[in-house]
Enzyme design. Structure first.
Site, mmCIF file in Angstrom:
data_model
loop_
_atom_site.group_PDB
_atom_site.id
_atom_site.type_symbol
_atom_site.label_atom_id
_atom_site.label_comp_id
_atom_site.label_asym_id
_atom_site.label_seq_id
_atom_site.Cartn_x
_atom_site.Cartn_y
_atom_site.Cartn_z
ATOM 1 N N GLY A 189 0.785 -1.231 0.000
ATOM 2 C CA GLY A 189 0.000 0.000 0.000
ATOM 3 C C GLY A 189 0.811 1.272 0.000
ATOM 4 O O GLY A 189 0.247 2.361 -0.101
ATOM 5 N N ALA A 190 2.138 1.179 0.090
ATOM 6 C CA ALA A 190 2.959 2.392 0.187
ATOM 7 C C ALA A 190 3.071 3.148 -1.123
ATOM 8 O O ALA A 190 3.648 4.234 -1.152
ATOM 9 C CB ALA A 190 4.364 2.040 0.688
ATOM 10 N N THR A 248 6.112 -0.414 3.581
ATOM 11 C CA THR A 248 5.378 -1.669 3.671
ATOM 12 C C THR A 248 6.296 -2.849 3.351
ATOM 13 O O THR A 248 7.111 -2.791 2.427
ATOM 14 C CB THR A 248 4.174 -1.669 2.725
ATOM 15 O OG1 THR A 248 4.587 -1.233 1.427
ATOM 16 C CG2 THR A 248 3.105 -0.719 3.239
ATOM 17 N N ASP A 313 11.059 4.487 -5.729
ATOM 18 C CA ASP A 313 10.519 3.133 -5.560
ATOM 19 C C ASP A 313 11.639 2.121 -5.423
ATOM 20 O O ASP A 313 11.547 0.993 -5.920
ATOM 21 C CB ASP A 313 9.576 2.758 -6.710
ATOM 22 C CG ASP A 313 8.641 1.605 -6.337
ATOM 23 O OD1 ASP A 313 8.616 1.225 -5.158
ATOM 24 O OD2 ASP A 313 7.937 1.088 -7.218
ATOM 25 N N TRP A 402 10.103 -9.245 -7.295
ATOM 26 C CA TRP A 402 9.766 -10.186 -6.226
ATOM 27 C C TRP A 402 9.996 -11.638 -6.625
ATOM 28 O O TRP A 402 10.035 -12.524 -5.772
ATOM 29 C CB TRP A 402 8.306 -10.006 -5.808
ATOM 30 C CG TRP A 402 7.312 -10.287 -6.904
ATOM 31 C CD1 TRP A 402 6.791 -9.379 -7.781
ATOM 32 C CD2 TRP A 402 6.752 -11.551 -7.254
ATOM 33 N NE1 TRP A 402 5.932 -10.002 -8.662
ATOM 34 C CE2 TRP A 402 5.890 -11.345 -8.356
ATOM 35 C CE3 TRP A 402 6.882 -12.838 -6.736
ATOM 36 C CZ2 TRP A 402 5.176 -12.372 -8.961
ATOM 37 C CZ3 TRP A 402 6.166 -13.878 -7.338
ATOM 38 C CH2 TRP A 402 5.321 -13.635 -8.428
ATOM 39 N N CYS A 610 -5.480 1.778 -14.449
ATOM 40 C CA CYS A 610 -5.947 0.678 -15.299
ATOM 41 C C CYS A 610 -4.788 -0.207 -15.770
ATOM 42 O O CYS A 610 -4.945 -1.410 -15.973
ATOM 43 C CB CYS A 610 -6.691 1.214 -16.516
ATOM 44 S SG CYS A 610 -8.067 2.323 -16.135
ATOM 45 N N HIS A 614 -4.461 -4.205 -16.766
ATOM 46 C CA HIS A 614 -4.778 -4.310 -18.183
ATOM 47 C C HIS A 614 -3.620 -3.913 -19.101
ATOM 48 O O HIS A 614 -3.787 -3.969 -20.318
ATOM 49 C CB HIS A 614 -6.016 -3.475 -18.506
ATOM 50 C CG HIS A 614 -7.261 -3.992 -17.859
ATOM 51 N ND1 HIS A 614 -7.920 -5.114 -18.305
ATOM 52 C CD2 HIS A 614 -7.956 -3.550 -16.775
ATOM 53 C CE1 HIS A 614 -8.975 -5.339 -17.543
ATOM 54 N NE2 HIS A 614 -9.022 -4.409 -16.604
ATOM 55 N N MET A 653 -13.338 -7.948 -11.500
ATOM 56 C CA MET A 653 -13.229 -6.543 -11.902
ATOM 57 C C MET A 653 -14.002 -5.687 -10.906
ATOM 58 O O MET A 653 -15.227 -5.570 -10.986
ATOM 59 C CB MET A 653 -13.788 -6.348 -13.316
ATOM 60 C CG MET A 653 -13.822 -4.889 -13.769
ATOM 61 S SD MET A 653 -12.192 -4.144 -13.863
ATOM 62 C CE MET A 653 -12.590 -2.406 -13.717
#
Length: 678
Positions: A189-190, A248, A313, A402, A610, A614, A653
């Site tokens: 969530g960070a 997080t 990031d 990851w 999105c 997607h 969705m």
């Protein structure tokens, strides 16, 4: 002394050192000899190594498909676990199945109803990456914030705890770990808000919360609650509280039973821009850090930060491998990590002392890591002071994401899935109101850059900090890696191949053609006296969206059949033949292409998130349908019903709180992209 005597003496010394290193392996290493695979990385060392050697270089040509199990469309990038003669698999939105480990027959399944319960796209936009087994129980951390223990025989819930409320901007997609009767869980969530990250330990038997460790400090006006607070607070400066946070820890945890230390990999801060997050500067602990805590109490012991004052990031949530290595001729417990930032680190696992770090990919944000373990930065990475955009390598996707590396105690090599993907980063654009503006930066995540969108499997010597061998892979999203005592390294590829290499030389010795891409990490286990290798097929998670452009040459369709594939020597199963369906965009005779409207739609598509599912530039990556080929985009009412009103929530969705004007911009952009795909 003769040359022969010298050589004999050297071999004897090497043999003694190998025996000494084997004896020094942590207690958890002995647990894996049973042939089970109970945790994400097998045991607390997170080596992704199997001590089984029935499948080896002499008989790898006889490795055949033993059985397969069909999965539903959606996320299928998780690592299964094996115990009690069962294989436990999670896919989609935290759905769990128990399969017979020898023939793949379904024993039970459990659906935590995430799609019905979830309130936020955060809870459904990322696939679950794994689960754990301990003492006749299976554990899952659902994306909507629950930790659930299931009876391994029946699949019935034993206990359930809510880690965070549905209203919070948190989600959980990482695998829980169970070490010494403790369930270790973090969350994400960070990237979307300045939440205060934490890690929680639960009693595996009862579900009782044992401790919670916070990764960024609390209100500085209150007394420090513990030693961790005392360490963190001086590194956050100015008027930061309530404006900056993050940290997080959603993926990486390792455990040394002898030291009783739990290692936590901590993520990025929010906002990205440090001047907004911590106006007075500082390193901002424990962002982008490895933190060691006492496993029984959660008490802080030591930390090492890979990116001080991170603002691009830069995370340390990638898996941390524990081993004993000969450092300066002496056996030493070490922690090895290849975080996002492009360096491979070797750190003392007892003290946190920096040992060494070298580049494994293209790096522009720093020249090197100095003798004190701090980066010598390129000044341009402090983009607030430079109006022009900076070519950032690695980009926010990371040189290593990851998807886990593996380590073989037999070869002493670490096998790392490496990506070379550049980005552009700079200060915020005045007047921008998008999510990127809230982060305090302008980021072009996947621009056209020479040499970008490449990936590799690199065998790395952690003692010499040099490459042993390397293979360039298709696409830019390399799968997770398994190493075995059979001197094999196995890895899936985005082009739909599962490949085995000789661990020492890197020579390819086996491959199997799958229908869908293979992103997930293989495991190996023993059942009924026989060794098996299992992997899930299908693209998804970050590689199914944000990195879609680099994999556009390969079919990663959401519709492609996903399977659990299990292999054994002289297996006799065969996958059914599959004909790739054509990709046909919907008829749209009324479309009139306008460059300005297209740009507005592209910005709305990106800023609304999105692309996470997607795909970048609306190129589907396998995590969700490719909208360029959806009939919904030519029907405004149908599009609104799906995107905003949630008519397909039970299909995965969730309703998105997008203003109507943005909705039409997005739909227009998708129509244009569909016309360009013909």
């Amino acid at each position: 002394m003769t040359d022969r005597m010298l050589r004999t003496g050297a071999h004897a010394c090497t043999f003694v050192l190998v025996l000494l290193l084997a004896a020094c392996q942590p207690k958890d290493r002995q647990q894996s000899v049973s042939g089970d695979w109970p945790n994400f990385g097998n045991d607390g060392n997170e080596q992704h190594y199997s001590p089984l050697d029935e499948i080896n270089q002499t008989n790898i040509d006889k490795l055949k498909l033993a059985w397969h199990f069909d999965l539903e469309p959606g996320f299928s990038v998780s690592t299964p676990v094996a115990a009690e003669g069962k294989l436990f698999v999670t896919s989609g939105h935290s759905r769990i199945r128990a399969l017979n480990a020898t023939d793949g027959k379904l024993i039970w399944e459990f659906d935590p109803k995430v799609r019905e319960i979830a309130m936020s796209p955060l809870h459904m936009g990322w696939g679950n990456k794994g689960l754990s087994y301990w003492n006749h129980r299976v554990f899952i951390a659902t994306t909507d914030g629950r930790v659930i223990a299931l009876d391994a025989a029946s699949g019935k819930p034993a206990w359930e705890q809510r880690q965070f409320e549905l209203s919070e901007l948190r989600y959980n997609n990482g695998p829980p770990r169970v070490f010494d009767g403790k369930v270790i869980v973090g969350h994400g969530g960070a990237d979307v808000s300045s939440i205060r990250g934490y890690v929680t330990a639960y009693d595996a038997d009862t579900g009782k919360q044992l401790w919670r460790f916070y990764t960024v400090p609390d209100d500085p006006s209150k007394p420090a609650a513990n030693k961790a607070e005392e360490v963190m607070r001086p590194t956050w400066k100015g008027d930061w509280f309530g404006k900056g946070g993050g940290g997080t820890a959603w993926n990486a945890f390792s455990y040394d039973a002898d030291l009783d230390l739990l290692y936590i990999g901590v993520g990025n801060g929010f906002p990205y821009n440090q001047q907004m997050r911590s106006p007075g500067g500082g390193d901002n602990l424990f962002l982008a850090s490895i933190v060691a805590v006492k496993a029984d109490t959660g008490e802080y012991v030591w930390h090492y930060q890979v990116c001080p004052a991170e603002q691009w990031d830069c995370t340390a949530v990638q898996d941390m491998t524990l081993a004993t290595l000969p450092i300066d001729g002496k056996p030493r417990k070490v922690l090895m990590q290849a975080p996002k930032n492009g360096f491979f680190y070797v750190i003392d696992a007892v003290t946190g002392q920096f040992i060494s770090a070298e580049k494994i990919a293209k790096v522009t944000w720093a020249e090197k890591i100095d003798a004190n373990g701090r980066p010598i930065e390129n000044p341009r990475i402090r983009y607030q002071n430079h109006p022009e955009m900076f070519e950032l390598w690695p980009g926010p996707q990371g040189a290593h994401s990851w998807l886990p590396q593996a380590f073989s105690p037999k070869t002493g090599l670490v096998y790392i899935p490496v990506a070379d993907i550049g980005a552009m980063i700079g200060p915020p654009i005045p007047g921008d109101t998008s999510l990127l503006a809230a982060m305090g930066a302008t980021i072009i995540v996947d621009p056209e850059l020479p040499g970008s969108r490449r990936s590799f499997l690199r065998a790395w010597d952690p003692v010499t900090q040099k490459e042993a061998w390397s293979h360039e892979l298709p696409g830019d999203w390399p799968g997770g890696v398994l190493a075995t005592a059979g001197d094999l390294v196995l890895q899936g590829r985005i082009d739909g191949q599962l490949v085995a290499y000789e661990a020492k030389t890197g020579k390819q010795v086996w491959s199997f053609k799958t229908v869908a891409p293979v992103v997930a990490t293989p495991i190996s286990y023993r059942a009924n006296g026989k060794q098996y290798v299992t992997v899930l097929t299908g693209s998804g998670s970050q590689g199914g969206g944000i990195l879609a452009t680099g994999n556009a040459a390969y079919r990663t369709d959401y519709r492609l059949p996903r399977h659990v594939l299990t292999f054994a020597i002289d297996g006799t199963d065969v996958l059914p033949k599959y004909e790739m369906p054509p990709l046909v965009p919907p008829a749209d005779a009324d479309l009139k292409v306008d460059a300005n409207l297209t740009m507005q739609g592209a910005m709305a598509y990106a800023s609304s998130g999105c692309l996470v599912c997607h795909g970048m530039n609306a190129i589907g990556g396998g995590a969700a349908p490719d909208l360029r080929y959806s009939p919904m985009i030519v029907d405004a009412n149908a599009f609104k019903a799906v995107v905003k009103e949630g008519t397909l929530k039970l299909n995965g969705m969730p309703p998105a709180p997008i203003p109507d004007e943005y909705l039409e911009m997005i739909r227009y952009y998708l129509r244009v992209r569909a016309s360009q795909s013909k």
